[in-house]
Design a protein around this motif. Structure first.
Motif, PDB file in Angstrom:
ATOM      1  N   ILE A  67       0.840  -1.202   0.000  1.00  0.00           N
ATOM      2  CA  ILE A  67       0.000   0.000   0.000  1.00  0.00           C
ATOM      3  C   ILE A  67       0.872   1.249   0.000  1.00  0.00           C
ATOM      4  O   ILE A  67       0.606   2.215  -0.732  1.00  0.00           O
ATOM      5  CB  ILE A  67      -0.951  -0.011   1.201  1.00  0.00           C
ATOM      6  N   ASN A  68       1.931   1.252   0.818  1.00  0.00           N
ATOM      7  CA  ASN A  68       2.831   2.396   0.859  1.00  0.00           C
ATOM      8  C   ASN A  68       3.438   2.671  -0.513  1.00  0.00           C
ATOM      9  O   ASN A  68       3.529   3.820  -0.953  1.00  0.00           O
ATOM     10  CB  ASN A  68       3.948   2.155   1.879  1.00  0.00           C
ATOM     11  N   ALA A  69       3.873   1.610  -1.199  1.00  0.00           N
ATOM     12  CA  ALA A  69       4.479   1.780  -2.520  1.00  0.00           C
ATOM     13  C   ALA A  69       3.473   2.348  -3.513  1.00  0.00           C
ATOM     14  O   ALA A  69       3.798   3.234  -4.320  1.00  0.00           O
ATOM     15  CB  ALA A  69       5.028   0.449  -3.018  1.00  0.00           C
ATOM     16  N   MET A  70       2.229   1.855  -3.461  1.00  0.00           N
ATOM     17  CA  MET A  70       1.206   2.344  -4.389  1.00  0.00           C
ATOM     18  C   MET A  70       0.867   3.803  -4.103  1.00  0.00           C
ATOM     19  O   MET A  70       0.663   4.604  -5.030  1.00  0.00           O
ATOM     20  CB  MET A  70      -0.034   1.466  -4.305  1.00  0.00           C
ATOM     21  N   ILE A  71       0.800   4.169  -2.832  1.00  0.00           N
ATOM     22  CA  ILE A  71       0.511   5.560  -2.488  1.00  0.00           C
ATOM     23  C   ILE A  71       1.626   6.469  -2.971  1.00  0.00           C
ATOM     24  O   ILE A  71       1.381   7.541  -3.548  1.00  0.00           O
ATOM     25  CB  ILE A  71       0.314   5.715  -0.975  1.00  0.00           C
ATOM     26  N   ARG A  93      15.014  -1.456   2.675  1.00  0.00           N
ATOM     27  CA  ARG A  93      13.826  -2.180   2.206  1.00  0.00           C
ATOM     28  C   ARG A  93      13.489  -1.827   0.759  1.00  0.00           C
ATOM     29  O   ARG A  93      12.522  -2.320   0.200  1.00  0.00           O
ATOM     30  CB  ARG A  93      12.629  -1.860   3.094  1.00  0.00           C
ATOM     31  N   GLY A  94      14.272  -0.924   0.165  1.00  0.00           N
ATOM     32  CA  GLY A  94      14.050  -0.553  -1.220  1.00  0.00           C
ATOM     33  C   GLY A  94      13.065   0.583  -1.405  1.00  0.00           C
ATOM     34  O   GLY A  94      12.632   0.846  -2.542  1.00  0.00           O
ATOM     35  N   GLU A  95      12.710   1.287  -0.349  1.00  0.00           N
ATOM     36  CA  GLU A  95      11.772   2.401  -0.443  1.00  0.00           C
ATOM     37  C   GLU A  95      12.546   3.701  -0.684  1.00  0.00           C
ATOM     38  O   GLU A  95      13.457   4.031   0.071  1.00  0.00           O
ATOM     39  CB  GLU A  95      10.939   2.523   0.834  1.00  0.00           C
ATOM     40  N   ARG A  96      12.164   4.419  -1.732  1.00  0.00           N
ATOM     41  CA  ARG A  96      12.760   5.725  -1.994  1.00  0.00           C
ATOM     42  C   ARG A  96      11.972   6.775  -1.220  1.00  0.00           C
ATOM     43  O   ARG A  96      10.746   6.827  -1.299  1.00  0.00           O
ATOM     44  CB  ARG A  96      12.758   6.035  -3.487  1.00  0.00           C
ATOM     45  N   ILE A  97      12.675   7.633  -0.488  1.00  0.00           N
ATOM     46  CA  ILE A  97      12.042   8.617   0.382  1.00  0.00           C
ATOM     47  C   ILE A  97      12.265  10.008  -0.186  1.00  0.00           C
ATOM     48  O   ILE A  97      13.405  10.378  -0.521  1.00  0.00           O
ATOM     49  CB  ILE A  97      12.614   8.552   1.814  1.00  0.00           C
ATOM     50  N   GLY A  98      11.183  10.789  -0.296  1.00  0.00           N
ATOM     51  CA  GLY A  98      11.295  12.130  -0.851  1.00  0.00           C
ATOM     52  C   GLY A  98      10.485  13.154  -0.097  1.00  0.00           C
ATOM     53  O   GLY A  98       9.795  12.849   0.885  1.00  0.00           O
ATOM     54  N   HIS A 150      16.658   2.552   9.403  1.00  0.00           N
ATOM     55  CA  HIS A 150      15.582   2.643  10.389  1.00  0.00           C
ATOM     56  C   HIS A 150      14.443   3.584  10.000  1.00  0.00           C
ATOM     57  O   HIS A 150      13.668   4.001  10.868  1.00  0.00           O
ATOM     58  CB  HIS A 150      16.154   3.075  11.741  1.00  0.00           C
ATOM     59  N   ILE A 151      14.311   3.893   8.721  1.00  0.00           N
ATOM     60  CA  ILE A 151      13.194   4.717   8.244  1.00  0.00           C
ATOM     61  C   ILE A 151      12.356   3.884   7.279  1.00  0.00           C
ATOM     62  O   ILE A 151      12.888   3.125   6.471  1.00  0.00           O
ATOM     63  CB  ILE A 151      13.705   5.988   7.530  1.00  0.00           C
ATOM     64  N   GLU A 152      11.033   4.033   7.355  1.00  0.00           N
ATOM     65  CA  GLU A 152      10.156   3.390   6.384  1.00  0.00           C
ATOM     66  C   GLU A 152       8.966   4.288   6.094  1.00  0.00           C
ATOM     67  O   GLU A 152       8.588   5.129   6.919  1.00  0.00           O
ATOM     68  CB  GLU A 152       9.675   2.033   6.877  1.00  0.00           C
ATOM     69  N   LEU A 153       8.379   4.136   4.912  1.00  0.00           N
ATOM     70  CA  LEU A 153       7.172   4.877   4.582  1.00  0.00           C
ATOM     71  C   LEU A 153       6.055   4.528   5.562  1.00  0.00           C
ATOM     72  O   LEU A 153       5.962   3.384   6.016  1.00  0.00           O
ATOM     73  CB  LEU A 153       6.736   4.566   3.157  1.00  0.00           C
ATOM     74  N   ALA A 154       5.210   5.497   5.874  1.00  0.00           N
ATOM     75  CA  ALA A 154       4.205   5.286   6.922  1.00  0.00           C
ATOM     76  C   ALA A 154       2.836   5.826   6.527  1.00  0.00           C
ATOM     77  O   ALA A 154       2.062   6.264   7.383  1.00  0.00           O
ATOM     78  CB  ALA A 154       4.675   5.930   8.222  1.00  0.00           C
ATOM     79  N   PHE A 155       2.512   5.805   5.226  1.00  0.00           N
ATOM     80  CA  PHE A 155       1.147   6.134   4.838  1.00  0.00           C
ATOM     81  C   PHE A 155       0.199   5.062   5.371  1.00  0.00           C
ATOM     82  O   PHE A 155      -0.927   5.352   5.756  1.00  0.00           O
ATOM     83  CB  PHE A 155       1.028   6.210   3.310  1.00  0.00           C
TER      84      PHE A 155
END
Length: 277
Positions: A67-71, A93-98, A150-155
């Motif tokens: 869900i986070n990736a889709m958002i 985890r492969g999440e790009r943060i912007g 230690h950071i991850e998307l949190a939508f």
């Protein structure tokens, strides 16, 4: 109960807390527009990903990640993000943060002034992979190594991660593994709206699923059952998962006693400081 703007919903929340009259609760929520029935899992994921800034609560970290990736992708297409550039960090985890992304810190760090599961908005990025984030505690600068590890998307969040959150609107993804405790958390985070999303063939099927949820994973089934749920949580979320309520603390104690033979009984003590879950 004081969280909710609508007193009638506060009454429903009490019934969800005890698991009583779950069929009647479903009917009331449906009449209020706070139950949405989707035909497929893909349809549900796409629709909840388009909910904007509302909090989304799902069962598993895999669901949360999807869900986070889709958002994030939707926000990119809609122009809500400024576009990817070389300074945007990519987590392990492969999440790009912007800029503008909602993120969670997943490790306590007193020097940085952050705690596990604190939620922040990214307000700045550094060319070195660092982030500037803002939240209820103010503004923080997070170095590259912390961001990476230690950071991850949190939508979206699991129910564990959403405990203690209060938002305007929250949406619960109801699945086969959703238990009563998780459903209660998911349906009580929003001040104004709390919506359950189910995949079902019909409203009757969705109602049956809802009743099953509130007959599942009840704390009043006893410490042995609760200890089993703790074991399952450790399997799902890792060995560092900590009990997040008095019932889970009791379950952990029961699990420890179950595994240890010929140990004299001991007096329980309040839990010491540790990672906040």
């Amino acid at each position: 109960m004081h969280r909710f703007a609508d007193e009638r919903y506060a009454d429903l929340s009490l019934l969800m807390r005890t698991g009583e009259r779950s069929g009647e609760v479903f009917d009331a929520l449906l009449a209020r527009g706070e139950v949405v029935v989707h035909s497929t899992e893909l349809e549900r994921t796409a629709e909840v990903a388009a909910l904007g800034d509302d909090l989304i609560i799902a069962d598993t970290r895999e669901q949360v990640a999807a869900i986070n990736a889709m958002i994030r992708d939707r926000r990119q297409v809609a122009g809500e993000r400024t576009g990817e550039h070389s300074g945007e960090p990519i987590t392990r985890r492969g999440e790009r943060i912007g800029l503008g992304d909602r993120v969670a810190t997943r490790r306590n760090d007193r020097d940085l002034g952050v705690a596990n599961r604190d939620v922040w908005t990214v307000v700045g990025t550094g060319d070195d992979g660092s982030l500037v984030v803002a939240g209820r505690a103010g503004q923080r600068v997070l170095p590259r190594d912390y961001v990476s590890d230690h950071i991850e998307l949190a939508f979206a969040s699991t129910a564990y991660g959403a405990q203690g959150e209060t938002v305007n609107s929250a949406h619960l993804i109801v699945g086969e593994s959703t238990g009563a405790a998780s459903a209660y958390v998911g349906m009580t985070r929003g001040r104004h709206h709390n919506v359950a999303h189910l995949v079902a063939d019909s409203v009757e099927d969705a109602r049956r699923q809802w009743i099953d949820v509130f007959n599942r994973d009840r704390a009043d089934l006893g410490p042995g059952h609760a200890a089993t749920r703790v074991d399952e949580a450790i399997d799902r979320y890792g060995s560092q998962a900590a009990p997040s309520s008095a019932a889970h603390q009791a379950a952990a104690l029961a699990a420890s006693q179950r595994r240890t033979e010929h140990q004299p009984p001991y007096t329980s003590r309040p839990p010491g400081p540790g990672v906040r879950r």
